[in-house]
Design a protein around this motif. Structure first.
Motif, PDB file in Angstrom:
ATOM      1  N   MET A   1       0.837  -1.216   0.000  1.00 26.96           N
ATOM      2  CA  MET A   1       0.000   0.000   0.000  1.00 26.96           C
ATOM      3  C   MET A   1       0.868   1.261   0.000  1.00 26.96           C
ATOM      4  O   MET A   1       0.658   2.197  -0.759  1.00 26.96           O
ATOM      5  CB  MET A   1      -0.905  -0.027   1.233  1.00 26.96           C
ATOM      6  N   LEU A   2       1.868   1.270   0.888  1.00 30.23           N
ATOM      7  CA  LEU A   2       2.764   2.419   0.988  1.00 30.23           C
ATOM      8  C   LEU A   2       3.583   2.573  -0.282  1.00 30.23           C
ATOM      9  O   LEU A   2       3.777   3.685  -0.778  1.00 30.23           O
ATOM     10  CB  LEU A   2       3.692   2.250   2.197  1.00 30.23           C
ATOM     11  N   ALA A   3       4.043   1.436  -0.825  1.00 28.44           N
ATOM     12  CA  ALA A   3       4.833   1.500  -2.056  1.00 28.44           C
ATOM     13  C   ALA A   3       4.000   2.042  -3.211  1.00 28.44           C
ATOM     14  O   ALA A   3       4.484   2.798  -4.057  1.00 28.44           O
ATOM     15  CB  ALA A   3       5.371   0.109  -2.403  1.00 28.44           C
ATOM     16  N   GLY A   4       2.700   1.679  -3.240  1.00 29.32           N
ATOM     17  CA  GLY A   4       1.818   2.186  -4.279  1.00 29.32           C
ATOM     18  C   GLY A   4       1.630   3.695  -4.183  1.00 29.32           C
ATOM     19  O   GLY A   4       1.604   4.396  -5.201  1.00 29.32           O
ATOM     20  N   ASN A   5       1.498   4.219  -2.951  1.00 29.35           N
ATOM     21  CA  ASN A   5       1.350   5.670  -2.760  1.00 29.35           C
ATOM     22  C   ASN A   5       2.599   6.424  -3.198  1.00 29.35           C
ATOM     23  O   ASN A   5       2.515   7.489  -3.808  1.00 29.35           O
ATOM     24  CB  ASN A   5       1.049   5.966  -1.290  1.00 29.35           C
ATOM     25  N   ILE A   6       3.748   5.863  -2.856  1.00 31.71           N
ATOM     26  CA  ILE A   6       5.005   6.513  -3.248  1.00 31.71           C
ATOM     27  C   ILE A   6       5.139   6.540  -4.762  1.00 31.71           C
ATOM     28  O   ILE A   6       5.546   7.558  -5.352  1.00 31.71           O
ATOM     29  CB  ILE A   6       6.198   5.778  -2.605  1.00 31.71           C
ATOM     30  N   LYS A   7       4.780   5.422  -5.414  1.00 31.96           N
ATOM     31  CA  LYS A   7       4.863   5.360  -6.865  1.00 31.96           C
ATOM     32  C   LYS A   7       3.917   6.366  -7.519  1.00 31.96           C
ATOM     33  O   LYS A   7       4.270   7.055  -8.479  1.00 31.96           O
ATOM     34  CB  LYS A   7       4.542   3.945  -7.336  1.00 31.96           C
ATOM     35  N   ALA A   8       2.689   6.485  -6.962  1.00 36.24           N
ATOM     36  CA  ALA A   8       1.715   7.438  -7.504  1.00 36.24           C
ATOM     37  C   ALA A   8       2.203   8.872  -7.330  1.00 36.24           C
ATOM     38  O   ALA A   8       2.030   9.710  -8.234  1.00 36.24           O
ATOM     39  CB  ALA A   8       0.370   7.243  -6.805  1.00 36.24           C
ATOM     40  N   ARG A   9       2.811   9.128  -6.198  1.00 33.01           N
ATOM     41  CA  ARG A   9       3.334  10.478  -5.958  1.00 33.01           C
ATOM     42  C   ARG A   9       4.467  10.808  -6.926  1.00 33.01           C
ATOM     43  O   ARG A   9       4.566  11.941  -7.419  1.00 33.01           O
ATOM     44  CB  ARG A   9       3.837  10.594  -4.517  1.00 33.01           C
TER      45      ARG A   9
END
Length: 280
Positions: A1-9
């Protein structure tokens, strides 16, 4: 989940970076287009004779804009001698002595109004206030008209730069027993000098390119001027006169004069940068 947010950012950050670059390029296109066209049209008529000679009568080939170049320097010099001290001192008062007082707010309001007044209105005011009482057009009237344009620009730009000086500098100076005016002269102004000079150069460049106030005050002539009390030539007025003429030679000279005016403004800015780069 956190990795997905970082990638989206990261994706959004890269997208916004590209958008900013595109918008910057779009903003530069008009500037580059104007400069390129003026250089293309103007460089062909520029030579030594063009820079030092007087204009020729209508329809004659040759001549130059030497009197207009000298006149512009004189007008800008008069405007700077009048307007720069007033604008800088006003900014110092607003920021250092009475930043939140009622009178300061009134002064800021007046300065903002002056910033928004069209230059032709300034020219009409200068004509009524300076030309008619003294009985004719003159270089002094033109310089005072340009000073009216210059003052609010210098005031606002200088005040904004002075606000960026950290209050800790002032407090440290006061703690050492230094008076307020000495702190302003020895600490605040040197710290903000680069920004002040930049604002001054922008104001001078703006005033150097004004046409309407000069048509109503300095008027212009085709001869060398020897007194501040007589009409004087200027590059903006000369460009206006040449550009609206039916003569091909004069129209070409208008492009050359426009290029010279741009070079003069660019030289002022580069000189200011060089002089302030190391010292401040």
């Amino acid at each position: 989940m956190l990795a997905g947010n970082i990638k989206a950012r990261k994706i959004f950050n890269n997208f916004m970076h590209v958008v900013i670059i595109i918008l910057t390029v779009l903003a530069l296109i008009p500037l580059i287009s104007i400069l390129s066209y003026i250089i293309y049209k103007g460089y062909r008529v520029i030579n030594f004779e063009f820079l030092v000679s007087l204009p020729t009568p209508a329809g004659d080939i040759g001549g130059g804009i030497g009197n207009a170049i000298l006149g512009t320097l004189i007008l800008v010099g008069v405007a700077s001698l009048i307007g720069l001290p007033i604008g800088i001192m006003t900014a110092i008062y607003l920021n250092e002595y009475e930043p939140k007082g009622r009178f300061a707010e009134i002064v800021r309001f007046v300065v903002d109004i002056l910033l928004g007044i069209p230059s032709v209105v300034v020219g009409i005011f200068a004509y009524v206030a300076f030309v008619k009482p003294f009985g004719g057009f003159s270089a002094m009237s033109g310089g005072m008209a340009l000073a009216i344009i210059l003052i609010p620009i210098v005031t606002r730009s200088t005040e904004g730069v002075l606000k960026l000086v950290p209050n800790e500098y002032r407090e440290g100076s006061y703690a050492l027993g230094v008076s307020q005016w000495q702190t302003i002269i020895k600490i605040v102004i040197p710290t903000a000098m680069k920004g002040i000079v930049t604002g001054v150069m922008l104001a001078v460049a703006r005033s150097a390119g004004e046409t309407a106030p000069l048509l109503l005050t300095a008027f212009g002539n085709h001869y060398w001027s020897h007194s501040l009390s007589e009409p004087i030539a200027s590059l903006p007025a000369q460009i206006f006169e040449y550009a609206k003429s039916p003569y091909t030679d004069w129209i070409e000279k208008a492009w050359g004069a426009a290029l010279i005016l741009i070079i003069m403004v660019l030289f002022l800015n580069i000189t200011a940068r060089v002089l302030t780069r190391k010292k401040y």
